[in-house]
Write an enzyme that holds these catalytic residues in place. Structure first.
Site: not given
Ligand SMILES: [Zn+2]
Length: 241
Positions: A187, A217
């Site tokens: 998430g 990320e």
């Molecule tokens: Zn992933």
């Protein structure tokens, strides 16, 4: 075997795959970062849409392929959530799981660790016992038919907060099958500090699960350090920042 005389990557006439692409397609592979719902094929979504016509998702494959052509990340999330909304019963979970594994097998993936978010399915009304039974039956059947071996990673949907973390660690430790090998966290990272999940990862690691959180990320290296120092990360999802 004339293919081997071609230079790797050299395009062929009429859009055929290159010799290099065919070589890659034929290699046996291990897939360590693949998301269950995020890997649904249009054919699977079409079948689920036909089961649940009230969801308003196209049942026609051509229309669905347009629907699946992402314009940006927000659009990807819309499509992802539309697929989530089609997973209402253990039979839906079974179908998706089986078809994801068959899709991996078709790419000559011999071993995969599939990231699952059971919290989402339980919130959709599927009891964890039925969820576990569905994924396990799909895994065992698909392995028998394709030879592809799959193990599970259960991940916390971080944006759903500590409630989802409490539930997910229980699904893993109290209900998880022997084929569950890792514990993850996914998430958005902004506004979802990683250290708040330390106790959950401690418990998962004490139960013998590998620590495989996403981090770096969508935020910077500090999140990666948090994953290593606080969550004991052994493998980091994305980690590109
Ligand atoms: Zn992933």
């Amino acid at each position: 075997m004339t293919d081997t005389t071609m230079a790797p990557g050299e395009p062929t006439a009429a859009g055929e795959p290159t010799a290099y692409a065919r070589f890659i397609a034929g290699l046996p592979k291990a897939e360590l970062h693949v998301h269950h719902v995020g890997s649904a094929r249009p054919e699977t979504v079409a079948a689920l849409a036909a089961r649940h016509p009230d969801a308003g998702v196209p049942q026609d494959l051509a229309a669905l392929k347009d629907f699946f052509t992402f314009t940006d990340f927000a659009h990807f999330i819309d499509v992802y959530l539309a697929t989530v909304a089609l997973l209402r019963t253990p039979e839906d979970i079974h179908l998706l799981t089986r078809e994801v594994i068959e899709g991996l097998a078709a790419q000559r993936v011999r071993y995969a660790e599939l990231t699952m978010t059971p919290f989402t399915s339980v919130r959709m009304g599927i009891p964890i016992e039925a969820y576990t039974e569905a994924i396990e039956d799909a895994r065992i059947t698909a392995e028998r038919d394709t030879g592809t071996v799959v193990r599970w990673i259960y991940d916390i949907p971080g944006e759903a907060g500590l409630e989802s973390a409490d539930a997910t660690i229980s699904y893993a430790v109290d209900h998880g099958p022997a084929s569950l090998v890792g514990f993850g966290l996914g998430g958005p990272e902004n506004g979802v500090p990683r250290p708040q999940f330390k106790a959950h990862f401690d418990r998962a690691r004490a139960a013998g699960l590998h620590s495989v959180p996403h981090s770096g990320e969508s935020t910077g290296p500090e999140t990666i350090w948090d994953a290593i120092r606080e969550l004991g990360a052994e493998r980091i999802g994305h980690g590109i920042a």
